[in-house]
Design a protein around this motif. Structure first.
Motif, short mmCIF file in Angstrom:
data_model
loop_
_atom_site.label_atom_id
_atom_site.label_comp_id
_atom_site.label_asym_id
_atom_site.label_seq_id
_atom_site.Cartn_x
_atom_site.Cartn_y
_atom_site.Cartn_z
N SER A 100 94.35 34.23 -28.06
CA SER A 100 93.11 34.48 -27.32
C SER A 100 91.85 34.20 -28.13
O SER A 100 90.83 33.82 -27.54
N PRO A 104 88.26 30.74 -26.55
CA PRO A 104 86.85 30.72 -26.15
C PRO A 104 85.98 29.82 -27.02
O PRO A 104 85.01 29.23 -26.53
N VAL A 183 94.17 35.59 -21.35
CA VAL A 183 93.42 34.36 -21.67
C VAL A 183 92.76 33.81 -20.42
O VAL A 183 91.58 33.43 -20.42
N THR A 187 88.72 34.44 -21.08
CA THR A 187 88.22 33.33 -21.90
C THR A 187 86.82 32.89 -21.50
O THR A 187 85.95 32.69 -22.35
N SER A 191 83.46 33.12 -23.96
CA SER A 191 82.82 31.91 -24.48
C SER A 191 81.30 31.97 -24.38
O SER A 191 80.61 31.15 -25.01
#
Length: 314
Positions: A100, A104, A183, A187, A191
């Motif tokens: 994980s 990102p 994820v 994600t 990010s």
């Protein structure tokens, strides 16, 4: 007589901070709810940690309950569940961290290279949307899609002549389903921090690199990644500090008797012991042990990163 080298006491020592607070009282009022939240929900509950060292009896309260020292800790270390719970918690945490944490960063670097703004916003919306799905709904979706009888995934598998797989009943599938569903859900939102850090990089560096003939890959490797390196390190330290805090809600919702050998983690164990069996002192001891491990990991990794890079979380 005044002694040489000793500065006289000044009342202005206390007046200066008060002047600053008065001059910027709007900012202090803005942060006040956050401070109150942490005091009430983070610091004040530390008062109750003492029950980990007592045989807590509700009718006698915190002070009236008898001290038992490290008895509950010793009981946890000697229990047959100890190594299973520790192994599952560490295994799930490390697997989640390895998978994980970098995703990102990669998503942010790729989004940062998109020039078409409308397409970029569309992609961001699509990958951000799963974050706003509740954990209960997410697990419900997993049960629907992975159902051996009517699930889409098993229908696709059957097209290739493979027998249906009882994903959520198989202990060996639990960690993969837990991590990769996380994820997919988290994600996009994770990010955002890296995109904000990338936005702070001086665009003149890219312009100069383009003039020198640098490709996109060279600019990512030599400008973007070094530019967000401090952010990556801080988030990595925080991730290590939460290594043992695997999310309780999703693990508990995905757990059943058939996958318990892989899904029983510290959070679910504390819930069952503390709330279902009402062994408050024992569950508090297990939770405190978990927090101490996180604290040691946080301090150790921060010191290690600070020695190598020169900057850390504190």
């Amino acid at each position: 007589m005044k002694k040489k080298g000793v500065a006289p006491f000044k009342m202005s020592t206390f007046k200066e901070p008060l002047k600053q607070i008065k001059a910027n009282y709007e900012l202090y009022l803005l942060i006040l709810p956050t401070v109150i939240y942490f005091i009430i929900f983070k610091y004040w509950p530390m008062y109750g940690v003492q029950i980990a060292f007592k045989d807590f009896i509700a009718s006698k309260g915190f002070w009236g309950s008898p001290w038992v020292g490290l008895t509950h800790f010793q009981r946890f270390f000697d229990s047959f569940n100890f190594w299973t719970v520790i192994k599952n918690t560490l295994g799930l945490s490390l697997f989640s961290l390895v998978v994980s944490f970098p995703v990102p960063i990669l998503i942010a670097l790729m989004l940062n290279q998109l020039l078409h703004e409308r397409y970029k916003r569309f992609i961001q919306t699509v990958i951000y949307a799963p974050y706003f799905i509740s954990t209960v709904v997410l697990v419900g979706m997993m049960y629907v899609f992975l159902s051996p009888g009517s699930g889409l995934i098993n229908h696709i598998i059957q097209l290739f002549g493979v027998e249906p797989i009882y994903f959520l009943s198989k202990a060996e599938w639990f960690k993969s389903l837990y991590v990769f569903s996380g994820v997919w859900q988290e994600t996009g939102f994770a990010s955002v921090i890296y995109l904000a850090a990338l936005a702070g990089i001086d665009p003149h560096l890219h312009e100069a690199a383009v003039v020198d003939g640098a490709t996109k890959w060279h600019r990512i490797w030599h400008i973007d990644i070094p530019g967000i390196q401090p952010t990556i390190l801080i988030l990595f330290i925080l991730a290590i500090g939460n290594l043992m805090n695997v999310g309780f809600e999703k693990a508990f919702l995905m757990q059943n008797d058939l996958n318990a050998s892989s899904s029983e983690i510290i959070a679910t164990y504390v819930y069952k012991i503390g709330l279902q069996r009402a062994e408050y002192s024992f569950s508090a001891a297990v939770g405190l042990f978990n927090s101490l491990i996180n604290f040691v990991l946080l301090v150790s990794v921060n010191r290690f990163v600070k020695k190598i890079n020169g900057s850390g979380l504190f």
